[in-house]
Design a protein around this motif. Sequence first.
Motif, mmCIF file in Angstrom:
data_model
loop_
_atom_site.group_PDB
_atom_site.id
_atom_site.type_symbol
_atom_site.label_atom_id
_atom_site.label_comp_id
_atom_site.label_asym_id
_atom_site.label_seq_id
_atom_site.Cartn_x
_atom_site.Cartn_y
_atom_site.Cartn_z
ATOM 1 N N GLU A 1 -5.222 -1.748 10.772
ATOM 2 C CA GLU A 1 -6.157 -2.498 9.939
ATOM 3 C C GLU A 1 -5.384 -3.276 8.869
ATOM 4 O O GLU A 1 -5.407 -2.943 7.692
ATOM 5 C CB GLU A 1 -7.154 -1.545 9.283
ATOM 6 C CG GLU A 1 -7.966 -0.720 10.264
ATOM 7 C CD GLU A 1 -8.920 0.249 9.562
ATOM 8 O OE1 GLU A 1 -9.171 0.078 8.345
ATOM 9 O OE2 GLU A 1 -9.395 1.190 10.222
ATOM 10 N N PRO A 2 -4.676 -4.322 9.276
ATOM 11 C CA PRO A 2 -3.838 -5.065 8.323
ATOM 12 C C PRO A 2 -4.619 -5.667 7.157
ATOM 13 O O PRO A 2 -4.089 -5.769 6.046
ATOM 14 C CB PRO A 2 -3.189 -6.148 9.188
ATOM 15 C CG PRO A 2 -4.043 -6.233 10.424
ATOM 16 C CD PRO A 2 -4.585 -4.860 10.639
ATOM 17 N N MET B 1 -5.583 -3.097 -0.091
ATOM 18 C CA MET B 1 -4.990 -2.031 -0.906
ATOM 19 C C MET B 1 -3.817 -2.562 -1.725
ATOM 20 O O MET B 1 -3.653 -2.206 -2.894
ATOM 21 C CB MET B 1 -4.516 -0.883 -0.006
ATOM 22 C CG MET B 1 -5.631 -0.026 0.553
ATOM 23 S SD MET B 1 -4.973 1.331 1.552
ATOM 24 C CE MET B 1 -6.459 2.333 1.754
ATOM 25 N N GLY B 2 -3.021 -3.414 -1.109
ATOM 26 C CA GLY B 2 -1.899 -4.003 -1.831
ATOM 27 C C GLY B 2 -2.349 -4.814 -3.033
ATOM 28 O O GLY B 2 -1.766 -4.717 -4.118
ATOM 29 N N PRO C 1 0.835 -1.205 0.000
ATOM 30 C CA PRO C 1 0.000 0.000 0.000
ATOM 31 C C PRO C 1 0.866 1.249 0.000
ATOM 32 O O PRO C 1 1.985 1.247 0.529
ATOM 33 C CB PRO C 1 -0.817 -0.127 1.289
ATOM 34 C CG PRO C 1 -0.057 -1.075 2.138
ATOM 35 C CD PRO C 1 0.669 -2.007 1.226
ATOM 36 N N VAL C 2 0.347 2.335 -0.582
ATOM 37 C CA VAL C 2 1.140 3.551 -0.764
ATOM 38 C C VAL C 2 0.416 4.762 -0.191
ATOM 39 O O VAL C 2 -0.811 4.849 -0.223
ATOM 40 C CB VAL C 2 1.455 3.784 -2.264
ATOM 41 C CG1 VAL C 2 2.320 2.660 -2.811
ATOM 42 C CG2 VAL C 2 0.177 3.918 -3.092
ATOM 43 N N ALA D 1 -2.541 8.411 8.728
ATOM 44 C CA ALA D 1 -2.814 7.412 7.686
ATOM 45 C C ALA D 1 -1.992 6.151 7.905
ATOM 46 O O ALA D 1 -2.487 5.029 7.725
ATOM 47 C CB ALA D 1 -2.527 8.014 6.320
ATOM 48 N N VAL D 2 -0.729 6.305 8.299
ATOM 49 C CA VAL D 2 0.103 5.132 8.594
ATOM 50 C C VAL D 2 -0.486 4.358 9.772
ATOM 51 O O VAL D 2 -0.592 3.125 9.738
ATOM 52 C CB VAL D 2 1.553 5.556 8.908
ATOM 53 C CG1 VAL D 2 2.353 4.353 9.434
ATOM 54 C CG2 VAL D 2 2.230 6.133 7.677
ATOM 55 N N ARG D 3 -0.867 5.075 10.815
ATOM 56 C CA ARG D 3 -1.416 4.426 12.010
ATOM 57 C C ARG D 3 -2.679 3.639 11.673
ATOM 58 O O ARG D 3 -2.879 2.509 12.148
ATOM 59 C CB ARG D 3 -1.710 5.484 13.077
ATOM 60 C CG ARG D 3 -2.069 4.915 14.437
ATOM 61 C CD ARG D 3 -2.093 5.997 15.518
ATOM 62 N NE ARG D 3 -2.988 7.093 15.156
ATOM 63 C CZ ARG D 3 -2.586 8.296 14.790
ATOM 64 N NH1 ARG D 3 -1.292 8.575 14.699
ATOM 65 N NH2 ARG D 3 -3.460 9.251 14.487
#
Length: 398
Positions: A352-353, A359-360, A312-313, A345-347
């Motif tokens: 939420e893996p 997303m990946g 994810p980006v 956003a990172v957190r």
Amino acid sequence: MNVLYVNHTATVSGGERSLLLLLGALPGEVLPLVATPHGPLAAAVGALGVPVTPIVGTAGSLRLHPLHTPRAVAELSLAALQLRRAAARHRAGVVHANSIRAGIVLALARPAAARVVHVRDCLPPGALASATMRLIASTATTVIANSHYTARSVRAAAPGARVEVIYNAVDLRRFDPARIDRAEARARVAAVAGEGVERRVLLGVVGQITPWKGQDTAIEVLRLLVEEGVDAQLLLVGSAKFVASATRFDNHAFLGRMRERVVEVGLVDRVTWLGEREDVPELMRAMDVLLAPSHEEPFGRTLVEAMALGVPVLATNVGGPTEIIEDGREGHLLAPRDPAAWAAAVRQLAQEPERAAEMGRAGRIRAQSAFGVERHEAAVLGAYRRALGEAAPNGEPA
């Protein structure tokens, strides 16, 4: 079809990687020759079996300077003479300039061929920058822009420019998650960054070290995350490549300031400076999130590479990334210079893996559908054929 490719620098960065991918994909009907200064790019081109002819390079910026400007003009003029001779020897039907500076050389040389200029950057506002783009547009048969964002900047300076948008490609075989074991990739990073890193939220920025790429924002994002109790690590992949005194930014000084900041905020053991690497796919595969916090980004090659690997980006919402990803699908688009928003956003992704994995997967599908090498090569050859049809017999745009 005899094609002469022109690159103004020997340094290999994003535009040069795109050129190398294109050269490796050209069909037998194209006979390429590359005009570039001696150095890493020439060596990489030679390794592909493509012939090289040397030209003088230039690092001059588009800012008037009593010393640097006359030197840059002299370098560009000599390179133009060398280009014109090389085009005649190669009997080039198309000359493809791979950058804005190469486009200036092509505009000065005006060989009797269809002239294609690849614009991969958006010039900073200014009279000289606008005049440069008008010169390129008035002498080029076709301008290729790497995004609609870049195309708009070209048309703003040169409304009559003949512009086609062709997105950059990535090597989907090299950036294939099935090829790289993620656990092994994490272990490789841990061997460099220290024990326990493989359990941390691993963030990364891949790109040349320069202020507009926003690595300093990434450091502040890491600081906020650690203060909030998130066990995170930041990989900075890349170096200060363009360091001549005539370049736009003092990249060495920027790197020094970032190192001082990392010490100041106590993150020495959480920031890993990796420099230039040949194992970028493996490093990206280890990451939980790729950051592209540029102040603006004409395209965003590293985003597509990470997406191809299922990572994810998080990307700047200024420029090409808005054309690459859909906010909330392959990642998130965020305002530059806002570390708090990026940290949030990172957190969220760390908490939420399953959403991050989704997303990946979406990123891999998007990369495969729009950014393959074959698609890029076909689009560029189509631009050549149209340029050949539009060029007048003397090589001037019809």
